[in-house]
Every structure is written in structure tokens, then in C-alpha cells.
Design an enzyme around this catalytic site. Structure first.
Site, short mmCIF file in Angstrom:
data_model
loop_
_atom_site.label_atom_id
_atom_site.label_comp_id
_atom_site.label_asym_id
_atom_site.label_seq_id
_atom_site.Cartn_x
_atom_site.Cartn_y
_atom_site.Cartn_z
N HIS A 203 0.84 -1.21 0.00
CA HIS A 203 0.00 0.00 0.00
C HIS A 203 0.86 1.24 0.00
O HIS A 203 0.60 2.21 -0.70
CB HIS A 203 -0.89 0.03 1.24
CG HIS A 203 -1.94 -1.00 1.22
ND1 HIS A 203 -2.14 -1.89 2.22
CD2 HIS A 203 -2.84 -1.29 0.27
CE1 HIS A 203 -3.13 -2.69 1.90
NE2 HIS A 203 -3.57 -2.35 0.72
N GLU A 446 2.17 -15.35 -20.55
CA GLU A 446 3.01 -15.22 -19.36
C GLU A 446 3.44 -16.57 -18.80
O GLU A 446 4.00 -16.67 -17.72
CB GLU A 446 2.32 -14.36 -18.29
CG GLU A 446 0.88 -14.72 -18.02
CD GLU A 446 0.18 -13.72 -17.11
OE1 GLU A 446 0.84 -12.87 -16.50
OE2 GLU A 446 -1.05 -13.81 -16.98
N ASP A 470 5.42 -12.41 -15.00
CA ASP A 470 5.20 -13.84 -14.74
C ASP A 470 6.00 -14.72 -15.70
O ASP A 470 6.45 -15.80 -15.33
CB ASP A 470 3.71 -14.18 -14.85
CG ASP A 470 2.99 -13.90 -13.54
OD1 ASP A 470 3.52 -14.29 -12.48
OD2 ASP A 470 1.92 -13.28 -13.57
N CYS A 517 3.23 -5.82 -21.46
CA CYS A 517 2.65 -5.04 -20.36
C CYS A 517 3.32 -5.36 -19.02
O CYS A 517 2.86 -4.90 -17.98
CB CYS A 517 1.14 -5.23 -20.28
SG CYS A 517 0.65 -6.92 -20.01
C1 PEP Z 1 2.87 -9.82 -15.86
O1 PEP Z 1 2.85 -10.93 -15.33
O2 PEP Z 1 3.85 -9.38 -16.51
C2 PEP Z 1 1.72 -8.90 -15.74
C3 PEP Z 1 1.65 -7.79 -16.43
O3 PEP Z 1 0.74 -9.22 -14.88
P1 PEP Z 1 0.85 -9.13 -13.27
O4 PEP Z 1 2.09 -8.33 -12.95
O5 PEP Z 1 -0.41 -8.48 -12.81
O6 PEP Z 1 0.95 -10.56 -12.85
MG MG Z 2 0.98 -11.78 -14.61
#
Ligand code: PEP
Ligand code: MG
Length: 585
Positions: A203, A446, A470, A517
Site C-alpha cells: 500500500h 506469461e 510472470d 505489459c
Molecule cells: C505480468 O505478469 O507481466 C503482468 C503484467 O501481470 P501481473 O504483474 O499483474 O501478474
Molecule cells: Mg501476470
């Protein structure tokens, strides 16, 4: 203490969780200072009046929370929203909850005063929560303790601890900051934050980032090495905290701070400039968001859309699941605010460290490999259908894309398509307005297996989003939440880069868009490499977007293609690292 060059100057290293540089004065805040209450025997005849005293104190504490809720509403963006959710939870705990009933009972059974009964009950609840092996619940223990402190304050009329009366330019040095503490901060007076605990997703980190505060999670017990009023520097870029800096260090950081301010100003001028390389390749820069309240920042950064909306954050810090109406209201608001720019809504990505127990999930033997993300959604159809209905209805207000997390097989996409077809028919019968055409359906790449089977997945998907956070974890078998193996976590490992490249090629062959992303998308040093892979869409935290755009504007893609080829052919991690560093410039 890591090093000590000049006797009075202490440099502590840690993890940078906020951005920028702060120069200020130490304001210590030790939440470990335990609450001492005296246990007093209460005779049977006085039990009722003691219970009444407790209820009155709980009402006073709840009304103090209501004041904080009003203050939180005034905070902009994710910070206000995140705090709002938590304060709602505190309010609930103070109003006729299991906690208050438990304390009332304990006053009667143990014949003790309300203060002592509160501390006993809180202790037992915290113990029960702590034995559950779940990050989300572990964080709730702190919330329970916070509510206990507030109850004792209301009973005794004395402040147990406070963050009031901050000096100007205060750098708060704390073991940890509770969300309620953060709500009572005056951002005008706070220059930066240093805490001992909390990860990049804590947080404190979320709030620090959305308030634009430099913040570091220190490795050492910095609280025992600082005094109130000492000069301090927080380097939220390199993850350093410098206590009692020398005149030379201070001058150096004043220069860097001024430089950062100048850079920030010049970056703001790029907001409406299209992200096109020198040789004319247009790149789509999108934003990642966690909470609906972040759109203002996304638009201010000049994002062309939301490339990843981590919808699970809408399910956190609350006692019940959000209804379809509630989700629809929040999502359609986001879509409307984006004014025609696309919003990519990822369906619930829960499991492992995220929200498991709160949704009634049984932790499996290996939660990171268990019933999580799309697997969870497909096994809990009611929750999934509610979310998809809200998304489909929100699509009537502007372009929406649906993104599925942790897909490992084409069957999962096919099943979701069937569900969407049935749901669409049902919503139309209900008279709901939906978009025409319906939202596109994409998948997160991922899992290494998904990357290697990207050609098959591309045949069933409208777009790909590569989740490198991931993908790195699963490719290298490194738990991304485990500090002990963090030194091995490397998204630039040749194996990860090859999977990214393979996915990009499969997407290009199938003529579907592909974006990145994961966190690396927001690292401007890696922009040349990612673009060199043929990636033309990047989604990142909005604060990183202007710097990535600046890099794109200075880049000549055709001139670096040879160097990118050398990187993709390299299998030695050390040589690859130096080639990437060379390319980063
Ligand atoms: C990722 O795994 O790169 C991703 C964008 O999702 P998160 O970080 O929410 O697992
Ligand atoms: Mg992810």
C-alpha cells in the site's frame, strides 16, 4: 549500515518503490511501539457499564474514521481510492462487528476493563490470521492492530501514536505506514518515505507512487540509526537513503533534484507528441492501471489507451464481492473517461499471492502453479459471469478489449468464447445495450508453454499481451515474491528474451497485435531492444510513459537491427547483458 565514508554520513541501501529524489528532515514513526494498557478487574455489577463505555469509544473511533474518509476522498487518483476501501473496512470493524462483540463478551467472561479486553481480543485475532499462509491475510493483521490502537485511544482519550505536527519537508522514516496513517499525512509537508517493510506492490508503494513521492524500503533497521530532525536524502531512483549527508553529497543531490525537475518539465511537453521513431515507426504507448481512479494520470501522461486494467484490485480490501452493477458503474466510468481510447480489461487474476483466501480459495500445494487466474474464473462461473456481464455492458460506452490472464491452452480461450456468446444472448434478452462489434478477446502470454505454443493461441485470439513479470518467474522458476531468490530474477535472461521474440513472431504471422505489459515495458533503457523485436505496443505505469516516449523519439530502428540480431543470437547472460547495455546507450 552498508558503507560509512565520511563519519557522520550514513548510507543505507534498499529497494526503490517511489520515484525521484527527496531532501528533507527525519520524522521517525515507530508503529512497533507497543500499546501498553493496564488490566483492571471489573466486578460483575460493573460489567454492563464497562461494555457501554466500550460501545461509546467504538462510536467515537468510527466517527474519527469518517473524518479520515472525507480526507481520503479529497486525495486524487489511486491513493484516495485505495485508502477509501481500507477506511471502509476499518469503519465496519468498529461498528457492531465480530471484534466489538468479542470484546464485549471478554469483558464479561474475564471480568476485565475494556482496554485490556480489546488488546486480548486483537491479539487472538492477529494470531489466528498470522497462522494462515496468505499474504493478503497477513496484511490484514496490521489493519486489525490499527483498529485496536484506535479503540484504545478512544477509550483512554490519549494518543497512542500520531503522525501529526510534521515539520516542513518531512521524510517519514517508519517501520511501516498503515493506510490510515497515510490518509492523515499532509502531502504538502511530506518530502519522502522510508519504510522497513513492504514490497513494490505494498500500500505504501502504491500511495507513494500516486502521490509522486520518492520512497525506499530500506534493508537495515534505519529507525535505530536516526533521530528526529536529522538531514536526510531519499534517492527513490537508486534505492538509497543517506542520513546526515556531507555538504558535498547534499550539493550533488540538490543538483540532481534540479535536473530531475527540469527533465520532468521538458517531458510534460511531449504529452501530445505522437510516439514515432526517427525512421517513422509509430509506437502505441498505453497505460497499466490498478484502480479506476487512475484515469486522470493516464490521460495527463498522454497514453493512447489502457493496455492493462488489473481488475482484481477492485475486489481487494473489502468484505464482499462487488456486484455486477457496482463493477459496471466503475468500468463504464473508466471507459467514458478515456473518451474513445481503448480500455483493455483483464479478467480476475487471483491466486498465489493475490486475494486467494478472500475469495474462498483453498490454497493448493503450489499456489503459483495452481487454480489461479483464468483457471479460477472458469471454475467459479458465477464470479466470472458477473464480471464478464459488467465488462460487456461497459463496452457500450467506448472501445473495450477483454484480456485473459495465465492462459496455457487454446481450450481455455474456446471455452471463454462459448461463455461470451451465451452471455451476450442473455444480456440482449435482458435489454442491455452492448457494443457492436463485441469486445475483442486477447490473452496474456506469461507462461513459457503459452509462448512456445503462441502460434496455436494466436489462431484463437484477437490480440496478445506479453506479461514479462510472470513469464520471467515461470521460465526461470523464480518466485517473484521471494526476496531470497530475487538476485536470479532476470527478464533479460536469454530464455525469456527468446520467448518474447517467439511470441512476437507468432503474432506477426497471424496478423494480430501484440503488446508488452510487464514492468520491462516501462524501462526506457530497454525500449530499443523491445522495439527491435518488432513490438509496437507497450503498456506501463503512466509515470514511466513520457520517458519511454522520449527514447522512442530519438531512436532510429533500422540502424539498430543488426545489434538486436546479435542480442537474440547470444546465449551467454553476461555477454547479453553488456550487448543490451550498449544498445540502451
Ligand atoms: C505480468 O505478469 O507481466 C503482468 C503484467 O501481470 P501481473 O504483474 O499483474 O501478474
Ligand atoms: Mg501476470
Amino acid at each position: 549500515m552498508k558503507s560509512k565514508r565520511n563519519p557522520p554520513e550514513h548510507i543505507f541501501s534498499g529497494m526503490a518503490v517511489g520515484t525521484g529524489v527527496a531532501i528533507g528532515v527525519v520524522h521517525r514513526h515507530d508503529s512497533r511501539a507497543s500499546v501498553h494498557v493496564r488490566e483492571v478487574r471489573v466486578s460483575a455489577a460493573k460489567v454492563r457499564s464497562e461494555q457501554h463505555r466500550l460501545l461509546e469509544a467504538a462510536a467515537r473511533a468510527a466517527s474519527r474514521i469518517e473524518t479520515l474518509q472525507t480526507e481520503a476522498k479529497r486525495m486524487s487518483g489511486a491513493a484516495g481510492e485505495e485508502l477509501g476501501y481500507l477506511l471502509d473496512a476499518y469503519h465496519q470493524m468498529l461498528s457492531g462487528s465480530r471484534l466489538i462483540r468479542g470484546v464485549q463478551k471478554r469483558i464479561a467472561t474475564d471480568n476485565i476493563n475494556a482496554e485490556a479486553a480489546v488488546m486480548k481480543e486483537i491479539g487472538l485475532m492477529a494470531e489466528a490470521f498470522a497462522t494462515m499462509d496468505d499474504h493478503y491475510l497477513a496484511a490484514r493483521v496490521d489493519d486489525i492492530r490499527e483498529v485496536g490502537r484506535r479503540l484504545v485511544e478512544a477509550l483512554t482519550g490519549k494518543k497512542v501514536r500520531a503522525l501529526a505536527g510534521l515539520p516542513r519537508n518531512a521524510v517519514i522514516v517508519a517501520d511501516e505506514l498503515s493506510p490510515a496513517d497515510t490518509a492523515s499525512l499532509d502531502p504538502q509537508n511530506v518530502a519522502g518515505l522510508v519504510t522497513l517493510v513492504g514490497g513494490v506492490e505494498s500500500h505504501t508503494a502504491i500511495v507513494a507512487r500516486s502521490l509522486g513521492l520518492p520512497a525506499v524500503v530500506a534493508e537495515d533497521d534505519i529507525l535505530t540509526h536516526t533521530r528526529n530532525g536529522q538531514p536526510i536524502i531519499v534517492d527513490g531512483i537508486r534505492g538509497l537513503v543517506i542520513v546526515q549527508p556531507t555538504a558535498r553529497t547534499l550539493a550533488e543531490y540538490r543538483r540532481r533534484k534540479a535536473e530531475l525537475q527540469r527533465e520532468q518539465k521538458s517531458l510534460l511537453k511531449l504529452t501530445s507528441v505522437p510516439a514515432v521513431t526517427k525512421d517513422g515507426v509509430a509506437i502505441k504507448l498505453m497505460a497499466n492501471i490498478e484502480l479506476p481512479g487512475e484515469i486522470e494520470t493516464v490521460l495527463a501522461a498522454g497514453a493512447e489507451g489502457v493496455g492493462l486494467f488489473r481488475s482484481e484490485f477492485m475486489f481487494m480490501n473489502r468484505a464482499t464481492l462487488p456486484s455486477e452493477e457496482e463493477q459496471y458503474a466503475a468500468l463504464s466510468n473508466v471507459v467514458r473517461q478515456m473518451g474513445g481510447k481503448p480500455v483493455t480489461i483483464r479478467t480476475l487474476d487471483v491466486g498465489a499471492d493475490k486475494l486467494g483466501a478472500a475469495l474462498g480459495m483453498k490454497p493448493g500445494p503450489n499456489p503459483a502453479l495452481g487454480l489461479r487466474a483464468i483457471r479460477f474464473s472458469l471454475s467459479k462461473k458465477k464470479i466470472f459471469l458477473t464480471q464478464l456481464s459488467a465488462i460487456l455492458r461497459a463496452s457500450a460506452h467506448g472501445p473495450v478489449r477483454i484480456l485473459l490472464p495465465m492462459v496455457s491452452t487454446v481450450d481455455e480461450i474456446r471455452e471463454v468464447r462459448k461463455i461470451l456468446a451465451r452471455l451476450t444472448a442473455r444480456l440482449k434478452r435482458r435489454g442491455e445495450k452492448l457494443s457492436d462489434p463485441l469486445p475483442q478477446l486477447g490473452v496474456m502470454i506469461e507462461i513459457p508453454g503459452a509462448a512456445l505454443a503462441a502460434d496455436a493461441l494466436a489462431a484463437e485470439s484477437d490480440f496478445f499481451a506479453i506479461g514479462t513479470n510472470d513469464l520471467t518467474q515461470y521460465t526461470l522458476a523464480i518466485d517473484r515474491t521471494d526476496e531470497q531468490v530475487a538476485y536470479l530474477y532476470n527478464p533479460l535472461h536469454p530464455a525469456v528474451l527468446r520467448l518474447i521474440q517467439f511470441t512476437a513472431e507468432a503474432a506477426a504471422a497471424a496478423r494480430i497485435p501484440v503488446s508488452i505489459c510487464g514492468e520491462i515495458a516501462g524501462d526506457h533503457r530497454l525500449t530499443p531492444l523491445l522495439l527491435g523485436f518488432g513490438i509496437s505496443e507497450l503498456s506501463m505505469a503512466a509515470t514511466n510513459l513520457p520517458r519511454v516516449k522520449k527514447r522512442i523519439l530519438s531512436l532510429n530502428l533500422s540502424a539498430i537491427s543488426g545489434r538486436v540480431r546479435r542480442i537474440t543470437a547470444e546465449s551467454d547472460p553476461a555477454r547479453l547483458k553488456s550487448l543490451v547495455a550498449e544498445l540502451s546507450g
